[in-house]
Enzyme design. Structure first.
Site, PDB file in Angstrom:
ATOM      1  N   HIS A 108       0.997  -1.023  -0.102  1.00 56.50           N
ATOM      2  CA  HIS A 108      -0.094   0.082   0.283  1.00 56.50           C
ATOM      3  C   HIS A 108       0.582   1.278   0.289  1.00 56.50           C
ATOM      4  O   HIS A 108       2.157   1.002   0.429  1.00 56.50           O
ATOM      5  CB  HIS A 108      -0.926   0.187   1.270  1.00 56.50           C
ATOM      6  N   ASP A 110       0.351   5.299   1.579  1.00 56.68           N
ATOM      7  CA  ASP A 110      -1.009   5.468   3.014  1.00 56.68           C
ATOM      8  C   ASP A 110      -1.736   6.387   2.586  1.00 56.68           C
ATOM      9  O   ASP A 110      -1.945   7.428   2.178  1.00 56.68           O
ATOM     10  CB  ASP A 110       0.493   5.907   4.107  1.00 56.68           C
ATOM     11  N   ARG A 278       4.469   6.289  13.745  1.00 56.33           N
ATOM     12  CA  ARG A 278       4.572   6.635  12.956  1.00 56.33           C
ATOM     13  C   ARG A 278       3.643   8.068  12.867  1.00 56.33           C
ATOM     14  O   ARG A 278       2.591   8.591  13.272  1.00 56.33           O
ATOM     15  CB  ARG A 278       3.084   5.787  11.511  1.00 56.33           C
TER      16      ARG A 278
HETATM   17  C1  AKG Z   1       2.652   2.285   7.483  1.00 59.03           C
HETATM   18  O1  AKG Z   1       2.474   2.410   9.044  1.00 59.03           O
HETATM   19  O2  AKG Z   1       1.600   2.005   6.556  1.00 59.03           O
HETATM   20  C2  AKG Z   1       2.683   0.647   7.740  1.00 59.03           C
HETATM   21  O3  AKG Z   1       2.529   0.103   6.570  1.00 59.03           O
HETATM   22  C3  AKG Z   1       3.840   0.228   8.806  1.00 59.03           C
HETATM   23  C4  AKG Z   1       4.869  -0.651   8.199  1.00 59.03           C
HETATM   24  C5  AKG Z   1       5.650  -1.265   9.349  1.00 59.03           C
HETATM   25  O4  AKG Z   1       4.984  -2.153  10.026  1.00 59.03           O
HETATM   26  O5  AKG Z   1       6.485  -2.255   9.313  1.00 59.03           O
END
Ligand code: AKG
Length: 288
Positions: A108, A110, A278
């Site tokens: 994906h 984001d 994040r």
């Molecule tokens: C996101 O923050 O959109 C992820 O896909 C996290 C990626 C991860 O968990 O390493």
């Protein structure tokens, strides 16, 4: 001042170490914080535009507040549209493997289900399992250039409908405990928007493919035909040669250009605990 001059003056080239041919570089000897000089922030942004995902080891000094203070230097922070910010933060999204939806094991970009989706994500490794749990990123500009000319032309003309109904499909499969978590964190809004399949990157001018798991269908195409086309385009994006893979340690930070990449968190660590957090920077409506 040219970009090259800016980077060389501020981050020695020897401290920028490529991690794969097509994208990904580690920046060494930088301690991220909200207090970095403007020239260093601009240089980090230039390296990001060039390599599309950049990695920093040994950033254990960062907590949520300092992660946000650093991230806001790259642009305006935005919380996730449907998942409330982690406690005590204005915008941090927590992905915890022990809670439903905490494993982002689908390719994906984001939040493409909103009109102006984020331009940058800043992810911090908090709890990293002893094995597994790597993340893989792909280069959606190189993937566009890889397309044979007739397919590129087709992509240029297509628009896709993106929706977070996907999140709710995950929710419907969740266990009782996970569903309680979903009920707590999801505000229940289903978003849907249309994006061109090819956008022009506002800073690099590159053409990049805007696809990934939030795509529901292509405008004007029957679902069956659209699925085949989606798989074909995605196969160029996710080809192993078009990716970089990062093996996390606690305290690492990965920053990606969300306008030029997709990513996938490999779900190969079983029941072990994995937590990443994040911070996300506001983007612009894609232009084709
Ligand atoms: C996101 O923050 O959109 C992820 O896909 C996290 C990626 C991860 O968990 O390493």
């Amino acid at each position: 001042m040219s970009n090259t001059t800016t980077i060389d003056n501020v981050i020695p080239r020897a401290d920028i170490v490529k991690r794969a041919a097509r994208l990904g570089a580690e920046i060494k000897n930088v301690k991220l914080s909200g207090d970095l000089p403007g020239a260093l922030i601009r240089a980090i942004n230039q390296v990001l535009l060039e390599h599309k995902v950049i990695f920093f080891r040994d950033q254990e000094h960062l907590d949520d507040a300092e992660q946000e203070r650093f991230a806001v230097r790259l642009g305006k922070l935005v919380p996730h549209p449907t998942i409330g910010p982690s406690k005590g933060t204005s915008s941090i999204l927590e992905l915890d493997s022990g809670r439903g939806g905490g494993r982002a094991d689908q390719w994906h970009t984001d939040v493409t289900f909103v009109d102006a989706y984020p331009k940058i994500s800043v992810l911090r490794g908090v709890v990293i399992p002893p094995y597994g749990g790597d993340t893989v990123w792909s280069n959606t500009a190189a993937a566009y250039l890889d397309l044979p000319a007739p397919l590129r032309k087709l992509a240029d003309e297509l628009w896709a409908i993106h929706s977070n109904a996907y999140d709710y499909a995950v929710k419907s499969r969740a266990t009782d405990a996970d569903r309680k978590h979903f009920d707590e964190v999801f505000t229940g809004t289903i978003y849907e928007t249309e994006h061109p399949v090819v956008r022009v990157h506002p800073e690099t001018g590159e053409h990049t493919l805007v696809l990934g798991n939030f795509v529901q269908r292509f405008v004007g195409l029957p679902k069956y035909d659209g699925q085949k086309l989606f798989d074909l385009f995605q196969s160029h994006i996710t080809a192993p040669e078009n990716t970089v893979r990062w093996s996390w340690r606690a305290g690492d930070v990965a920053i990606w250009d969300n306008r030029a990449t997709q990513h996938y968190a490999v779900n190969d660590y079983g029941d072990q605990h994995r937590v990443v957090r994040r911070a996300t920077i506001d983007g612009e409506v894609p232009v084709s």
